[in-house]
Motif scaffolding. Structure first.
Motif, short mmCIF file in Angstrom:
data_model
loop_
_atom_site.label_atom_id
_atom_site.label_comp_id
_atom_site.label_asym_id
_atom_site.label_seq_id
_atom_site.Cartn_x
_atom_site.Cartn_y
_atom_site.Cartn_z
N ASP A 1 0.84 -1.21 0.00
CA ASP A 1 0.00 0.00 0.00
C ASP A 1 0.87 1.25 0.00
OD1 ASP A 1 -2.30 -1.59 0.16
OD2 ASP A 1 -2.43 -1.41 2.35
N GLN A 2 1.90 1.25 0.84
CA GLN A 2 2.77 2.42 0.92
C GLN A 2 3.55 2.61 -0.38
OE1 GLN A 2 5.09 3.24 4.40
NE2 GLN A 2 3.53 2.47 5.79
N THR A 3 4.03 1.54 -0.97
CA THR A 3 4.77 1.64 -2.24
C THR A 3 3.88 2.23 -3.32
OG1 THR A 3 6.16 -0.25 -1.64
CG2 THR A 3 6.06 0.35 -3.98
N ARG A 4 2.65 1.77 -3.39
CA ARG A 4 1.71 2.29 -4.39
C ARG A 4 1.52 3.79 -4.21
NH1 ARG A 4 -1.24 -1.58 -4.39
NH2 ARG A 4 -0.71 -2.40 -6.43
N LYS A 5 1.30 4.23 -2.98
CA LYS A 5 1.09 5.65 -2.70
C LYS A 5 2.34 6.46 -3.04
CE LYS A 5 -1.25 9.17 -1.14
NZ LYS A 5 -2.35 9.72 -1.91
N VAL A 6 3.50 5.94 -2.68
CA VAL A 6 4.76 6.62 -2.97
C VAL A 6 4.92 6.84 -4.48
CG1 VAL A 6 7.27 6.25 -3.02
CG2 VAL A 6 6.01 5.88 -0.90
N LEU A 7 4.67 5.80 -5.26
CA LEU A 7 4.84 5.91 -6.71
C LEU A 7 3.75 6.77 -7.35
CD1 LEU A 7 6.20 2.34 -7.42
CD2 LEU A 7 7.44 4.51 -7.63
N LYS B 1 13.15 -7.67 4.34
CA LYS B 1 12.25 -8.82 4.21
C LYS B 1 10.99 -8.44 3.44
CE LYS B 1 13.90 -10.96 8.42
NZ LYS B 1 13.64 -11.06 9.86
N THR B 2 10.69 -7.14 3.37
CA THR B 2 9.50 -6.67 2.65
C THR B 2 9.81 -6.37 1.18
OG1 THR B 2 9.86 -4.35 3.22
CG2 THR B 2 8.52 -5.67 4.75
N PHE B 3 11.03 -6.67 0.75
CA PHE B 3 11.43 -6.41 -0.63
C PHE B 3 10.48 -7.03 -1.65
CE2 PHE B 3 13.63 -7.49 -4.55
CZ PHE B 3 14.18 -6.28 -4.92
N PRO B 4 10.09 -8.31 -1.53
CA PRO B 4 9.19 -8.89 -2.53
C PRO B 4 7.85 -8.14 -2.65
CG PRO B 4 10.18 -10.63 -1.22
CD PRO B 4 10.52 -9.32 -0.54
N GLU B 5 7.32 -7.69 -1.52
CA GLU B 5 6.06 -6.95 -1.50
C GLU B 5 6.21 -5.61 -2.23
OE1 GLU B 5 2.82 -5.56 1.91
OE2 GLU B 5 4.66 -6.60 2.53
N MET B 6 7.30 -4.88 -1.93
CA MET B 6 7.57 -3.62 -2.61
C MET B 6 7.80 -3.87 -4.09
SD MET B 6 10.23 -1.82 -4.19
CE MET B 6 11.66 -2.71 -3.65
N ASN B 7 8.59 -4.88 -4.41
CA ASN B 7 9.00 -5.17 -5.79
C ASN B 7 7.79 -5.49 -6.68
OD1 ASN B 7 11.34 -5.30 -7.48
ND2 ASN B 7 11.01 -7.50 -7.61
N ALA B 8 6.81 -6.19 -6.15
CA ALA B 8 5.63 -6.55 -6.93
C ALA B 8 4.86 -5.30 -7.36
CB ALA B 8 4.72 -7.48 -6.12
N VAL B 9 4.70 -4.36 -6.44
CA VAL B 9 4.00 -3.11 -6.78
C VAL B 9 4.86 -2.25 -7.70
CG1 VAL B 9 3.01 -0.97 -5.85
CG2 VAL B 9 2.64 -3.14 -4.67
#
Length: 132
Positions: free
Chosen positions: A53-59, A87-95
């Motif tokens: 959610d945070q990655t989406r908002k950031v982008l 450890k949250t890299f995969p979650e960020m990377n997907a978005v």
């Protein structure tokens, strides 16, 4: 005093306010530098949610800053991602992949001890204006 540094800067209402004395975007020599973006709403409050959610908002914020300057994500040549937990890299990377589905820019990802306002992800971008 306002010093003429040979560059111009801007912000975007959609991106929300800067949280310090800096430009959200500045252009010099055909390159556009976006300050690190957090998952903030238009009032400057941190979005509470997952890293995705945070990655989406950031982008989305970064996209609005680029648009304000007449650019798009396709103009980005370098991204730097700051995560408080790798450890949250995969979650960020997907978005991230949703926003850069083709010809993504060069990227670095760094784990940091903390981010402003308690954010989990911050992303800064470097773009190049076509024809520069």
């Amino acid at each position: 005093k306002d010093w003429d540094m040979g560059h111009k800067g801007w912000s975007s209402k959609t991106a929300g306010p800067a949280i310090g004395p800096y430009r959200q975007a500045t252009e010099a020599g055909g390159f556009v530098f976006l300050s690190g973006q957090l998952a903030l709403d238009e009032e400057g409050n941190l979005l509470q949610g997952s890293v995705a959610d945070q990655t989406r908002k950031v982008l989305e914020r970064a996209q609005s800053l680029l648009k304000e300057g007449g650019l798009a994500l396709r103009d980005v040549v370098k991204a730097t991602v700051f995560l408080t937990d790798l450890k949250t890299f995969p979650e960020m990377n997907a978005v991230y992949a949703e926003f850069f589905p083709k010809d993504p820019p060069a990227r670095s990802t760094i784990q940091v001890a903390g981010l402003p306002k308690g954010g989990a992800v911050e992303i800064e971008l470097l773009a190049r204006r076509a024809g520069s």
